[in-house]
Design a protein around this motif. Structure first.
Motif, short mmCIF file in Angstrom:
data_model
loop_
_atom_site.label_atom_id
_atom_site.label_comp_id
_atom_site.label_asym_id
_atom_site.label_seq_id
_atom_site.Cartn_x
_atom_site.Cartn_y
_atom_site.Cartn_z
N ALA A 1 0.82 -1.21 0.00
CA ALA A 1 0.00 0.00 0.00
C ALA A 1 0.85 1.26 0.00
N ASP A 2 2.00 1.22 0.72
CA ASP A 2 2.83 2.42 0.80
C ASP A 2 4.32 2.13 0.63
N PHE A 3 4.63 0.97 0.06
CA PHE A 3 6.03 0.60 -0.19
C PHE A 3 6.08 -0.43 -1.31
N CYS A 4 7.30 -0.66 -1.79
CA CYS A 4 7.50 -1.72 -2.77
C CYS A 4 8.77 -2.48 -2.42
N GLU A 5 8.88 -3.70 -2.95
CA GLU A 5 10.07 -4.52 -2.76
C GLU A 5 10.90 -4.43 -4.04
N LEU A 6 12.19 -4.23 -3.90
CA LEU A 6 13.09 -4.20 -5.05
C LEU A 6 14.21 -5.20 -4.81
N ALA A 7 14.39 -6.15 -5.74
CA ALA A 7 15.48 -7.11 -5.67
C ALA A 7 16.70 -6.46 -6.30
N VAL A 8 17.76 -6.25 -5.49
CA VAL A 8 18.95 -5.54 -5.97
C VAL A 8 20.19 -6.43 -5.87
N GLY A 9 21.18 -6.10 -6.69
CA GLY A 9 22.45 -6.81 -6.66
C GLY A 9 22.35 -8.20 -7.26
N GLU A 10 23.52 -8.83 -7.40
CA GLU A 10 23.56 -10.18 -7.96
C GLU A 10 22.91 -11.20 -7.03
N GLU A 11 23.00 -10.94 -5.73
CA GLU A 11 22.39 -11.87 -4.77
C GLU A 11 20.89 -11.63 -4.60
N ARG A 12 20.39 -10.59 -5.29
CA ARG A 12 18.95 -10.26 -5.29
C ARG A 12 18.40 -10.08 -3.87
N ARG A 13 19.14 -9.33 -3.06
CA ARG A 13 18.63 -9.04 -1.72
C ARG A 13 17.42 -8.10 -1.86
N ILE A 14 16.48 -8.25 -0.98
CA ILE A 14 15.22 -7.50 -1.05
C ILE A 14 15.34 -6.21 -0.25
N LEU A 15 15.06 -5.13 -0.92
CA LEU A 15 15.09 -3.80 -0.31
C LEU A 15 13.66 -3.25 -0.31
N LEU A 16 13.18 -2.84 0.85
CA LEU A 16 11.86 -2.22 0.93
C LEU A 16 12.02 -0.72 0.73
N ILE A 17 11.22 -0.14 -0.17
CA ILE A 17 11.31 1.29 -0.46
C ILE A 17 9.95 1.93 -0.20
N ALA A 18 9.94 2.88 0.72
CA ALA A 18 8.69 3.59 1.05
C ALA A 18 8.33 4.55 -0.08
N PHE A 19 7.05 4.60 -0.41
CA PHE A 19 6.61 5.53 -1.46
C PHE A 19 6.90 6.98 -1.09
N SER A 20 6.93 7.27 0.21
CA SER A 20 7.21 8.63 0.64
C SER A 20 8.63 9.06 0.28
N ALA A 21 9.52 8.11 0.04
CA ALA A 21 10.90 8.40 -0.34
C ALA A 21 11.12 8.32 -1.85
N LEU A 22 10.18 7.72 -2.56
CA LEU A 22 10.33 7.49 -4.00
C LEU A 22 9.99 8.73 -4.80
N ALA A 23 10.89 9.12 -5.69
CA ALA A 23 10.64 10.27 -6.58
C ALA A 23 10.16 9.79 -7.94
N ALA A 24 10.84 8.77 -8.49
CA ALA A 24 10.50 8.31 -9.82
C ALA A 24 11.01 6.91 -10.06
N ALA A 25 10.36 6.22 -10.97
CA ALA A 25 10.80 4.90 -11.41
C ALA A 25 11.00 4.97 -12.92
N GLN A 26 12.12 4.41 -13.36
CA GLN A 26 12.44 4.44 -14.78
C GLN A 26 12.57 3.02 -15.27
N SER A 27 11.74 2.68 -16.26
CA SER A 27 11.78 1.35 -16.85
C SER A 27 13.10 1.16 -17.58
N ARG A 28 13.66 -0.04 -17.51
CA ARG A 28 14.93 -0.33 -18.19
C ARG A 28 14.72 -1.30 -19.33
#
Length: 178
Positions: free
Chosen positions: A150-177
């Motif tokens: 509802a107010d965050f998303c999960e992002l799998a980052v790095g080669e080990e695909r660790r899960i990072l929770l990102i609050a929407f209140s901190a998110l400015a933009a998402a860019q498709s790759r």
């Protein structure tokens, strides 16, 4: 000139004076009402009227983005910028250049505009597209979007695909790759 013509001329003169006084009093009232009505105009309404036009956005933590506004919805907009589109959070938009002088009132918005930022991010997550998330503090994370809450998303980052929770209140933009 007969007395009737003089009387009609007097009435015409009085009517013109009354019209001039009414116009002089009405001008400030109309201007005041116009200012009062404009207080209700939302940035989203101005951006809604700008769909299909090229703009330059100043986005917190990202900088200047140039592109065409493709869609405006609840709390976000889609900026077509060539190869990689941007999903931009409204409250991260600091400036807009080349916006339409018009505004679209909320009552005229399509029901699809009620889809919030989570819906846009879920679309990227469901497509399995890599993306770059830009935070308002300038931090960037490259990865794959997972679940979207509802107010965050999960992002799998790095080669080990660790899960990072990102609050929407901190998110400015998402860019498709993709």
């Amino acid at each position: 000139m007969g007395w009737e013509e003089e009387l009609f001329a007097l009435f015409d003169d009085l009517e013109e004076q009354a019209s001039a006084l009414y116009a002089a009093e009405r001008g400030p009232e109309v201007a005041d009402r116009s200012r009062a009505e404009y207080r209700q105009v939302l940035l989203a309404g101005r951006l809604m009227a700008t769909v299909g036009q090229r703009v330059v956005l100043g986005v917190l933590g990202v900088g200047m983005l140039s592109g065409t506004i493709e869609r405006v919805a609840d709390g976000w907009l889609l900026l077509g910028a060539g190869e990689h589109d941007w999903v931009v959070a409204f409250d991260a938009v600091a400036t807009v250049e080349n916006a339409s002088p018009r505004s679209v009132p909320q009552i005229a918005w399509s029901p699809l505009t009620r889809l919030g930022l989570p819906s846009a991010l879920r679309r990227i997550a469901e497509a399995g597209e890599p993306c770059l998330l830009h935070l308002r503090d300038g931090t960037r994370y490259d990865g794959l979007l997972g679940r979207v809450g509802a107010d965050f998303c999960e992002l799998a980052v790095g080669e080990e695909r660790r899960i990072l929770l990102i609050a929407f209140s901190a998110l400015a933009a998402a860019q498709s790759r993709a």
